[in-house]
Design a protein around this motif. Structure first.
Motif, PDB file in Angstrom:
ATOM      1  N   ALA A  80       0.832  -1.208   0.000  1.00 51.57           N
ATOM      2  CA  ALA A  80       0.000   0.000   0.000  1.00 51.57           C
ATOM      3  C   ALA A  80       0.863   1.254   0.000  1.00 51.57           C
ATOM      4  O   ALA A  80       0.577   2.224  -0.722  1.00 51.57           O
ATOM      5  CB  ALA A  80      -0.935  -0.002   1.208  1.00 51.57           C
ATOM      6  N   THR A  81       1.935   1.245   0.783  1.00 55.60           N
ATOM      7  CA  THR A  81       2.842   2.393   0.831  1.00 55.60           C
ATOM      8  C   THR A  81       3.536   2.588  -0.515  1.00 55.60           C
ATOM      9  O   THR A  81       3.654   3.720  -1.004  1.00 55.60           O
ATOM     10  CB  THR A  81       3.897   2.196   1.942  1.00 55.60           C
ATOM     11  OG1 THR A  81       3.224   1.974   3.175  1.00 55.60           O
ATOM     12  CG2 THR A  81       4.805   3.406   2.050  1.00 55.60           C
ATOM     13  N   GLU A 101       1.072   3.978  -3.007  1.00 48.13           N
ATOM     14  CA  GLU A 101       0.816   5.396  -2.725  1.00 48.13           C
ATOM     15  C   GLU A 101       1.954   6.269  -3.234  1.00 48.13           C
ATOM     16  O   GLU A 101       1.731   7.315  -3.865  1.00 48.13           O
ATOM     17  CB  GLU A 101       0.632   5.572  -1.217  1.00 48.13           C
ATOM     18  CG  GLU A 101       0.316   6.979  -0.781  1.00 48.13           C
ATOM     19  CD  GLU A 101       0.203   7.079   0.726  1.00 48.13           C
ATOM     20  OE1 GLU A 101       0.653   8.114   1.268  1.00 48.13           O
ATOM     21  OE2 GLU A 101      -0.326   6.144   1.358  1.00 48.13           O
ATOM     22  N   LYS A 102       3.191   5.838  -2.973  1.00 49.52           N
ATOM     23  CA  LYS A 102       4.360   6.607  -3.439  1.00 49.52           C
ATOM     24  C   LYS A 102       4.432   6.608  -4.963  1.00 49.52           C
ATOM     25  O   LYS A 102       4.823   7.605  -5.571  1.00 49.52           O
ATOM     26  CB  LYS A 102       5.658   6.032  -2.854  1.00 49.52           C
ATOM     27  CG  LYS A 102       5.785   6.170  -1.367  1.00 49.52           C
ATOM     28  CD  LYS A 102       5.870   7.614  -0.948  1.00 49.52           C
ATOM     29  CE  LYS A 102       6.014   7.717   0.554  1.00 49.52           C
ATOM     30  NZ  LYS A 102       6.073   9.103   0.983  1.00 49.52           N
ATOM     31  N   ASP A 126       1.914   6.456  -7.037  1.00 56.82           N
ATOM     32  CA  ASP A 126       0.882   7.368  -7.541  1.00 56.82           C
ATOM     33  C   ASP A 126       1.297   8.825  -7.392  1.00 56.82           C
ATOM     34  O   ASP A 126       0.928   9.672  -8.215  1.00 56.82           O
ATOM     35  CB  ASP A 126      -0.445   7.134  -6.814  1.00 56.82           C
ATOM     36  CG  ASP A 126      -1.082   5.807  -7.187  1.00 56.82           C
ATOM     37  OD1 ASP A 126      -0.746   5.276  -8.269  1.00 56.82           O
ATOM     38  OD2 ASP A 126      -1.892   5.291  -6.378  1.00 56.82           O
ATOM     39  N   GLU A 127       2.069   9.140  -6.349  1.00 55.39           N
ATOM     40  CA  GLU A 127       2.546  10.506  -6.123  1.00 55.39           C
ATOM     41  C   GLU A 127       3.706  10.884  -7.033  1.00 55.39           C
ATOM     42  O   GLU A 127       4.010  12.072  -7.170  1.00 55.39           O
ATOM     43  CB  GLU A 127       2.973  10.684  -4.667  1.00 55.39           C
ATOM     44  CG  GLU A 127       1.831  10.604  -3.674  1.00 55.39           C
ATOM     45  CD  GLU A 127       2.312  10.659  -2.242  1.00 55.39           C
ATOM     46  OE1 GLU A 127       3.543  10.795  -2.013  1.00 55.39           O
ATOM     47  OE2 GLU A 127       1.479  10.556  -1.332  1.00 55.39           O
TER      48      GLU A 127
END
Length: 100
Positions: free
Chosen positions: A60-61, A64-65, A67-68
């Motif tokens: 998940a982390t 998320e990274k 996608d950023e």
């Protein structure tokens, strides 16, 4: 070379005895370890704590990274370069080790 009887009588015939005599002359008797002496030591392992890895949290982390990230092509290029930088020396070392 001349051999004198007094010098020959003072010289030990056994080399181990000569070494022990030299050591005892240099170090005190208590510091010289006796042959066959056994030292017993008790050791205990500390409690082992294993870190808990949560794979779902890690993915998940990373998602998320990812996608950023704005320059995804740059990240992919760096990752590919890192893989090649690890693979190339490993293959060179492997080929060198396989030779005679």
């Amino acid at each position: 070379r001349h051999s004198f009887p007094a010098a020959a009588a003072a010289r030990p015939r056994n080399m181990a005895f000569a070494t022990a005599a030299r050591v005892s002359a240099i170090a005190p008797r208590a510091a010289v370890a006796k042959r066959g002496a056994v030292r017993r030591v008790a050791a205990r392992a500390a409690e082992k704590t294993t870190p808990k890895l949560d794979i779902n949290e890690i993915t998940a982390t990373l998602a998320e990274k990812w996608d950023e990230t704005e320059n995804k092509s740059t990240v992919v290029t760096y990752v590919a370069g890192g893989v090649v930088a690890l693979w190339l020396p490993a293959s060179i070392v492997g080929s060198v080790n396989s030779g005679p």
